[in-house]
Design a protein around this motif. Structure first.
Motif, short mmCIF file in Angstrom:
data_model
loop_
_atom_site.label_atom_id
_atom_site.label_comp_id
_atom_site.label_asym_id
_atom_site.label_seq_id
_atom_site.Cartn_x
_atom_site.Cartn_y
_atom_site.Cartn_z
N GLN A 1 8.67 -17.49 -18.46
CA GLN A 1 9.53 -18.40 -17.71
C GLN A 1 9.08 -19.85 -17.81
O GLN A 1 9.65 -20.72 -17.16
N GLY A 2 8.03 -20.12 -18.60
CA GLY A 2 7.63 -21.49 -18.87
C GLY A 2 6.75 -22.14 -17.82
O GLY A 2 6.68 -23.37 -17.76
N TYR A 3 6.05 -21.35 -17.02
CA TYR A 3 5.14 -21.92 -16.02
C TYR A 3 3.91 -22.50 -16.72
O TYR A 3 3.54 -22.09 -17.82
N SER A 4 3.25 -23.44 -16.06
CA SER A 4 2.10 -24.12 -16.65
C SER A 4 0.90 -23.18 -16.76
O SER A 4 0.85 -22.12 -16.14
N LEU A 5 -0.11 -23.61 -17.54
CA LEU A 5 -1.31 -22.77 -17.73
C LEU A 5 -2.02 -22.50 -16.41
O LEU A 5 -2.45 -21.37 -16.16
N SER A 6 -2.15 -23.51 -15.56
CA SER A 6 -2.84 -23.30 -14.29
C SER A 6 -2.08 -22.32 -13.41
O SER A 6 -2.68 -21.47 -12.74
N HIS A 7 -0.74 -22.40 -13.43
CA HIS A 7 0.07 -21.46 -12.65
C HIS A 7 -0.05 -20.04 -13.20
O HIS A 7 -0.10 -19.07 -12.44
N ARG A 8 -0.09 -19.93 -14.52
CA ARG A 8 -0.21 -18.59 -15.14
C ARG A 8 -1.54 -17.93 -14.78
O ARG A 8 -1.64 -16.71 -14.72
N ASN A 9 -2.57 -18.74 -14.57
CA ASN A 9 -3.88 -18.19 -14.20
C ASN A 9 -4.03 -17.99 -12.69
O ASN A 9 -4.72 -17.08 -12.26
N ASN A 10 -3.41 -18.86 -11.90
CA ASN A 10 -3.64 -18.84 -10.46
C ASN A 10 -2.69 -17.94 -9.68
O ASN A 10 -3.11 -17.24 -8.75
N TYR A 11 -1.40 -17.96 -10.02
CA TYR A 11 -0.43 -17.20 -9.23
C TYR A 11 -0.72 -15.70 -9.18
O TYR A 11 -0.57 -15.08 -8.12
N PRO A 12 -1.15 -15.05 -10.28
CA PRO A 12 -1.44 -13.62 -10.19
C PRO A 12 -2.59 -13.27 -9.24
O PRO A 12 -2.72 -12.10 -8.83
N SER A 13 -3.40 -14.25 -8.86
CA SER A 13 -4.49 -13.98 -7.93
C SER A 13 -3.99 -13.48 -6.59
O SER A 13 -4.70 -12.77 -5.87
N GLY A 14 -2.76 -13.85 -6.24
CA GLY A 14 -2.19 -13.38 -4.98
C GLY A 14 -2.07 -11.86 -4.94
O GLY A 14 -2.17 -11.24 -3.87
N ILE A 15 -1.83 -11.23 -6.09
CA ILE A 15 -1.75 -9.77 -6.15
C ILE A 15 -3.08 -9.16 -5.74
O ILE A 15 -3.13 -8.20 -4.95
N PHE A 16 -4.16 -9.72 -6.26
CA PHE A 16 -5.48 -9.18 -5.95
C PHE A 16 -5.87 -9.46 -4.49
O PHE A 16 -6.56 -8.66 -3.86
N ALA A 17 -5.41 -10.60 -3.95
CA ALA A 17 -5.67 -10.89 -2.54
C ALA A 17 -4.99 -9.85 -1.65
O ALA A 17 -5.60 -9.36 -0.68
N VAL A 18 -3.76 -9.50 -1.97
CA VAL A 18 -3.07 -8.45 -1.22
C VAL A 18 -3.79 -7.12 -1.40
O VAL A 18 -3.91 -6.32 -0.45
N GLY A 19 -4.30 -6.88 -2.61
CA GLY A 19 -5.06 -5.65 -2.86
C GLY A 19 -6.30 -5.55 -1.99
O GLY A 19 -6.60 -4.48 -1.43
N VAL A 20 -7.03 -6.66 -1.86
CA VAL A 20 -8.22 -6.68 -1.01
C VAL A 20 -7.85 -6.39 0.44
O VAL A 20 -8.46 -5.55 1.11
N LEU A 21 -6.82 -7.08 0.93
CA LEU A 21 -6.41 -6.91 2.33
C LEU A 21 -5.95 -5.48 2.60
O LEU A 21 -6.35 -4.87 3.61
N SER A 22 -5.10 -4.94 1.74
CA SER A 22 -4.59 -3.58 1.96
C SER A 22 -5.70 -2.54 1.85
O SER A 22 -5.71 -1.54 2.60
N THR A 23 -6.66 -2.75 0.94
CA THR A 23 -7.77 -1.82 0.80
C THR A 23 -8.63 -1.80 2.06
O THR A 23 -9.01 -0.73 2.56
N LEU A 24 -8.92 -2.97 2.60
CA LEU A 24 -9.73 -3.04 3.82
C LEU A 24 -8.99 -2.48 5.02
O LEU A 24 -9.59 -1.78 5.86
N LEU A 25 -7.69 -2.75 5.13
CA LEU A 25 -6.92 -2.21 6.24
C LEU A 25 -6.84 -0.68 6.18
O LEU A 25 -6.94 0.00 7.20
N ALA A 26 -6.69 -0.14 4.97
CA ALA A 26 -6.67 1.31 4.81
C ALA A 26 -8.01 1.92 5.22
O ALA A 26 -8.06 2.97 5.88
N ALA A 27 -9.11 1.25 4.85
CA ALA A 27 -10.44 1.74 5.21
C ALA A 27 -10.66 1.70 6.72
O ALA A 27 -11.23 2.64 7.30
N ILE A 28 -10.22 0.63 7.36
CA ILE A 28 -10.34 0.53 8.81
C ILE A 28 -9.54 1.64 9.49
O ILE A 28 -10.00 2.27 10.45
N TYR A 29 -8.35 1.89 8.99
CA TYR A 29 -7.51 2.96 9.55
C TYR A 29 -8.22 4.31 9.44
O TYR A 29 -8.28 5.08 10.41
#
Length: 504
Positions: free
Chosen positions: A311-339
């Motif tokens: 879609q033509g996003y810049s190099l910094s966006h291509r590297n940074n935006y996918p990090s949000g997926i891993f942030a959600v992964g960390v949060l959901s993993t910890l919440l599942a463990a607490i449960y």
């Protein structure tokens, strides 16, 4: 009234000790249970988390390098990325089971540290690669050594932690890899901005050099401070190790005794084959993680980075935006463990069903309108929930297979091995780079694996209940039984403790 004598005073002090303190038999040495658990976390959990963190920094670094200039520099075609990923997956599959079995016969601190240093050296070699064939070869051998990390660590965690302690520790461990994925993206942007062209070397090549410089100290830390498994320190396998300084033999004995009893007569020989194949554990846990692993395909095959590139996003966006997926992964993993850790009626299959529903929503959203940024961003980030399955399913297998160490090693390795075997061709068929930006086949594949993973999880729970009905559950062997009839670790289940004197 006469004052109590020295012996009486000592007995009075001893009897006033809380359940948090333990007296080692015959030694007169007092140590604190909570402090022992703290030391286990500090030296066991710290190394495996650092190792898995740098494992993912190195692994995801290849993807970040690919979209930051490697593709153009090496004249790689779109599907060459999938081919190199397949080479990595093949190496991962081949190394999985041998690595887990080697951990049963070699000191884990030596083997894991050696593997860490080896893939670090290969990462350095990637900085000098000039051909597509060189990429494939290095990625294959990297995977051979990296395959020791995930299932091998779950095997080791199951040797130190109780069932009630495993979810949180497994979650912290798996989250460290996700943090590594996030860190790699941010680091690539910084390296590209500051080092691109320095000493005649491209920014994507500098990424591999810096990854290597971070990996080496972690390997050295593991060799010196990682205690491996809770065995005595009075043997020749502990050279260059600080284990005898960190733990006493009494603490290590207690660390073994506090876990569920297992059959110590079982050995790593040909008898392990019928032991594994006659039980349902190997079949269903391997199958459910094949499905669970493919639930992560949108994330593990970097479809978001490919979409952003398309879609033509810049190099910094291509590297940074996918990090949000891993942030959600960390949060959901910890919440599942607490449960799983905090709620008495919580069960692993509850989380599995929740993940399955979330992945179905992701597939439907992307299939409906893949060109909409708002829908794609939402769906990709929501897909990070699937990473919670890593901690949940492997902790579940650790609990179910606790009685047989060798079976547990094979089951944990097989889960990752078969998942990798399927992903080797799954990514080429359903998630190749040429299918961006619509990923039509991938959406249907994700919908299928999500539904199937939920169904198989229900079957696993059904068979687990059947196992409970056929045999009496083995109580935790707690050294506090020597002193008190009640242990506050058992969540108020008075009168149901089985006293044992057998050393596990």
């Amino acid at each position: 009234m006469s004052k109590p004598g020295p012996d009486e005073s000592q007995e009075s002090v001893k009897s006033s000790k809380s359940a948090k303190s333990v007296e080692a038999e015959g030694s007169g040495l007092l140590f604190n249970k909570s402090y022992l658990l703290f030391k286990i976390d500090l030296f066991v959990l710290s190394f495996v988390c650092l190792q898995y963190w740098i494992n993912y920094v190195d692994r995801v670094g290849f993807i970040n390098a690919y979209i930051s200039g490697m593709q153009e520099a090496l004249h790689l075609k779109d599907d060459d990325l999938n081919v190199t990923n397949t080479c990595f997956t093949v190496g991962y599959i081949i190394g999985m089971l041998p690595n887990n079995l080697l951990l049963l016969v070699l000191p884990p601190r030596i083997w894991l540290s050696f593997c860490t240093l080896s893939w670090g050296l290969l990462t350095l070699g990637m900085s000098q690669v000039h051909t597509f064939g060189g990429c494939c070869a290095i990625r294959f051998f990297q995977a051979l050594f990296e395959s020791c990390t995930f299932s091998g660590t779950h095997l080791i965690l199951g040797s130190w932690y109780k069932e009630s302690e495993l979810p949180i520790r497994s979650a912290i461990f798996t989250s460290s890899g996700l943090v590594g994925s996030m860190f790699s993206g941010f680091m690539q942007v910084k390296i590209y901005n500051d080092l691109n062209g320095r000493y005649g070397m491209s920014g994507w090549r500098w990424l591999f050099v810096i990854d290597f410089c971070i990996t080496c100290p972690i390997a050295l830390y593991g060799l010196l401070f990682f205690p491996g498994v809770p065995e005595k320190t009075t043997n020749g396998k502990n050279w260059l190790s600080m284990k005898r300084v960190i733990f006493t033999d009494q603490e290590l004995q207690y660390a073994r005794r506090r876990l569920p009893a297992r059959d110590e007569s079982l050995r790593l020989d040909w008898s392990v084959v019928p032991r594994v194949f006659k039980k349902w554990h190997w079949y269903l846990f391997s199958f459910v993680w094949v499905l669970g692993g493919e639930n992560l395909s949108f994330a593990s095959n970097s479809t978001f980075a490919l979409w952003l590139h398309n879609q033509g996003y810049s190099l910094s966006h291509r590297n940074n935006y996918p990090s949000g997926i891993f942030a959600v992964g960390v949060l959901s993993t910890l919440l599942a463990a607490i449960y799983l850790s905090k709620y008495r009626k919580a069960r692993h299959w509850h989380v599995a069903i929740f993940i399955a529903i979330a992945m179905c929503i992701v597939a439907i959203m992307i299939r409906t309108n893949p060109l909409s940024p708002s829908i794609m961003f939402t769906a990709q980030y929501l897909g990070g929930i699937g990473y919670a399955g890593q901690a949940v399913f492997f902790a579940w297998a650790n609990v179910v297979c606790h009685e047989d160490l060798q079976e547990r090693a094979i089951v944990l390795a097989s889960m990752n091995m078969f998942s990798g075997a399927v992903n080797a061709w799954w990514s080429l068929v359903f998630f190749s780079a040429s299918t961006a930006p619509h990923f039509e086949k991938g959406c249907y594949a994700l919908l299928s694996t999500a539904i199937a993973s939920g169904i198989v999880s229900i079957f696993i729970r059904k068979f687990q209940i059947g196992d409970y009905g056929r045999q009496e559950q083995l109580a935790y062997v707690d050294a506090n039984d020597i002193i008190e009839d009640y242990d506050d670790d058992n969540d108020g289940e008075e009168g149901e403790r089985t006293h044992r004197s057998t050393t596990v």
